[in-house]
Design an enzyme around this catalytic site. Sequence first.
Site, PDB file in Angstrom:
ATOM      1  CG  MET A  61      13.728   5.479  11.229  1.00  0.00           C
ATOM      2  SD  MET A  61      14.497   6.968  10.580  1.00  0.00           S
ATOM      3  CE  MET A  61      13.776   8.209  11.613  1.00  0.00           C
ATOM      4  N   GLY A  62      13.781   2.491  15.132  1.00  0.00           N
ATOM      5  CA  GLY A  62      14.149   2.171  16.506  1.00  0.00           C
ATOM      6  C   GLY A  62      13.579   3.175  17.490  1.00  0.00           C
ATOM      7  N   GLY A 118       3.626   3.724  20.590  1.00  0.00           N
ATOM      8  CA  GLY A 118       3.054   3.868  19.241  1.00  0.00           C
ATOM      9  C   GLY A 118       3.525   2.729  18.338  1.00  0.00           C
ATOM     10  CG  HIS A 119       7.640   2.417  17.194  1.00  0.00           C
ATOM     11  ND1 HIS A 119       8.313   3.276  18.027  1.00  0.00           N
ATOM     12  CD2 HIS A 119       7.842   2.895  15.935  1.00  0.00           C
ATOM     13  CE1 HIS A 119       8.903   4.212  17.325  1.00  0.00           C
ATOM     14  NE2 HIS A 119       8.627   4.019  16.051  1.00  0.00           N
ATOM     15  CD  GLN A 162      13.687   8.490   7.228  1.00  0.00           C
ATOM     16  OE1 GLN A 162      13.700   7.373   6.724  1.00  0.00           O
ATOM     17  NE2 GLN A 162      12.698   8.880   8.024  1.00  0.00           N
ATOM     18  CG  ASP A 203       5.662  10.038  10.844  1.00  0.00           C
ATOM     19  OD1 ASP A 203       6.036  11.189  11.076  1.00  0.00           O
ATOM     20  OD2 ASP A 203       6.026   9.070  11.526  1.00  0.00           O
ATOM     21  CB  VAL A 216      -0.385   5.458  20.319  1.00  0.00           C
ATOM     22  CG1 VAL A 216      -0.454   5.184  21.813  1.00  0.00           C
ATOM     23  CG2 VAL A 216      -0.786   4.216  19.532  1.00  0.00           C
ATOM     24  CB  SER A 276      11.550   8.380  18.498  1.00  0.00           C
ATOM     25  OG  SER A 276      10.915   7.180  18.119  1.00  0.00           O
ATOM     26  NE  ARG A 277      13.172  13.951  14.779  1.00  0.00           N
ATOM     27  CZ  ARG A 277      12.939  13.338  13.617  1.00  0.00           C
ATOM     28  NH1 ARG A 277      11.706  12.991  13.291  1.00  0.00           N
ATOM     29  NH2 ARG A 277      13.932  13.078  12.777  1.00  0.00           N
TER      30      ARG A 277
HETATM   31  O1  PAF Z   1       8.545   6.360  10.171  1.00  0.00           O
HETATM   32  C1  PAF Z   1       9.723   5.972  10.289  1.00  0.00           C
HETATM   33  O2  PAF Z   1      10.157   5.545  11.355  1.00  0.00           O
HETATM   34  C2  PAF Z   1      10.648   6.034   9.084  1.00  0.00           C
HETATM   35  O3  PAF Z   1      10.382   7.143   8.301  1.00  0.00           O
HETATM   36  C3  PAF Z   1      10.626   4.735   8.239  1.00  0.00           C
HETATM   37  C4  PAF Z   1       9.262   4.492   7.615  1.00  0.00           C
HETATM   38  C5  PAF Z   1      10.992   3.536   9.105  1.00  0.00           C
HETATM   39  C6  PAF Z   1      11.641   4.846   7.106  1.00  0.00           C
HETATM   40  O4  PAF Z   1      12.928   5.041   7.586  1.00  0.00           O
END
Ligand code: PAF
Length: 290
Positions: free
Chosen positions: A32-33, A38-39, A63, A152, A178, A188-189
């Site tokens: 989600m940007g 971690g990403h 979501q 998650d 990570v 991100s939060r």
């Molecule tokens: O983990 C996330 O960033 C979101 O839940 C995902 C998997 C991109 C779905 O919107």
Amino acid sequence: MTLELIEHAAAWRKALDAARARGQRVGLVPTMGALHAGHMSLIRKASAECDLVAVTDYVNPLQFGPSEDLASYPADLARDCELAAEAGAQVLFAPTTAELWPHAPTTSVRVEGLTEALEGSSRPGHFDGVATIVTKLFSLAGPCWAYFGEKDYQQLAVVRRMAADLSLPVEVIGCPIVRDPDGLALSSRNAYLTSDERQVAPHLYYALLAGKRAIEDDVVHDPEAVAEAMAASLAKQALFTLDYAEVTDPDDLTRPGRIEAEVRLLMAARIGRTRLIDNLSATPPTSTDS
Ligand code: PAF
């Protein structure tokens, strides 16, 4: 490395189809940007294992609950593109909601059983929104290897189950959490935390470690006792309000009657206006006769 930014679904599908036609293995990293280390570790792993790494960058309204942080969710597309390229991505899909859903969607994907407890009980409808967008992203991407963080953990279990149930041509790969050097899991939060909250935030991880020690060192077999040890550890930090502390089977996320094999410890707690989640694996010593 140069990165192609794609905004249209048709162009995205064409780019990934073309990669496959060239014989390339496509790695997909849905996000989600607000990309962080971690990403980047997901993108690096995808880059090591695939020929073309495709990142999606879309804040999925489906979501978020009505009182959640959709409107304030951090966003910086230019920086996301830089970080994704640096980590080895070649294409990044950042569609608008109008592009993805020209008509308000009336179809929803629900994974029953795995989604009602834990995050599902605090965030009703959350996993329907996740399963629906991920199904759509998988459908647009086509056959690929998709990388998700274990941070998650419940989401990962839901996505695996959904891909298996629907026979989607996607290999779902879970990647380790990570952490910052003090143990806080990257999210991100975390950007919402004040400096006081940031100092205390790693105690969520320390509470998970207390649960892990109870299982691995003190050989506690009772999941209730372990969950209580985790909750008691976090309760020492006044800034935190516990949402849940659970001991679960790593696959179906139910609480085992007795801890005899590997379990996943899962916690969620609020600190100020931020809700943090984290998890850890724990395995009892092989002898279970104590
Ligand atoms: O983990 C996330 O960033 C979101 O839940 C995902 C998997 C991109 C779905 O919107």
